[in-house]
Scaffold this motif. Structure first.
Motif: not given
Length: 174
Positions: A96-100, A149-157
């Motif tokens: 959730l935080y690493a990607q952004p 990126i934020a949406a992608r990170a939330k989905l992967v998280n």
């Protein structure tokens, strides 16, 4: 003779708490870009990403001076390890935080190089670095890239935790 300049942007795995803090303190261009990304990311993430990259405890400043063994992939993947738990690193290692966070730092570093007159002939990225490269190439606006990126990170998280394995063998041998 002029040699071609190519920026290579990594994916998640090369991040750490306090990354590029020296640049953040010393270079206004870098700081402005990090601050701009943080402002855009605050609504979709619900947090100031700078507080994850540069936690207020600043305990990471002392850790950076010790002999580092590099990234502990077992710890990053949530596997058992002998190393003591580091809550700040654990927060940054969450997808959730690493990607952004990585996008923010990579984007700001490229903008810093560009402000110094270094114009790349090409920008190449792996994983998260590909998004940064696409943004810098004008494929996506910074705002759209960060929302993506934020949406992608939330989905992967939200996915169940997993792990990756790389096997370095030729196909026939494998």
């Amino acid at each position: 003779a002029r040699r071609p300049v190519i920026f290579l942007l990594p994916g998640v795995g090369d991040h750490y708490v306090g990354m590029a803090h020296g640049l953040y303190e010393a270079w206004p261009v870098f700081r402005d870009e990090v601050d701009r990304c943080a402002q855009i990311l605050e609504a979709p993430l619900g947090i100031d990403i700078r507080s994850v990259i540069y936690p207020s405890s600043q305990s990471w400043k002392n850790k950076g001076k010790s002999k580092s063994k590099g990234i502990d992939l077992k710890q990053m993947l949530g596997k058992r390890t002998d190393a003591p738990a580091d809550p700040e690193a654990a927060a940054l290692n969450r997808t959730l935080y690493a990607q952004p966070a990585l996008f923010t730092i990579e984007y700001a570093i490229v903008r810093l190089w560009q402000s110094l007159g270094i114009t790349p002939d090409a920008i190449v990225g792996h994983s998260m670095g590909e998004y940064v490269a696409a943004c810098l190439a004008g494929v996506l606006s910074l705002e759209d890239a960060l929302r993506l990126i934020a949406a992608r990170a939330k989905l992967v998280n939200e996915l169940p935790q997993g792990a990756m394995l790389a096997v370095m063998l030729p196909e026939l041998e494998l």
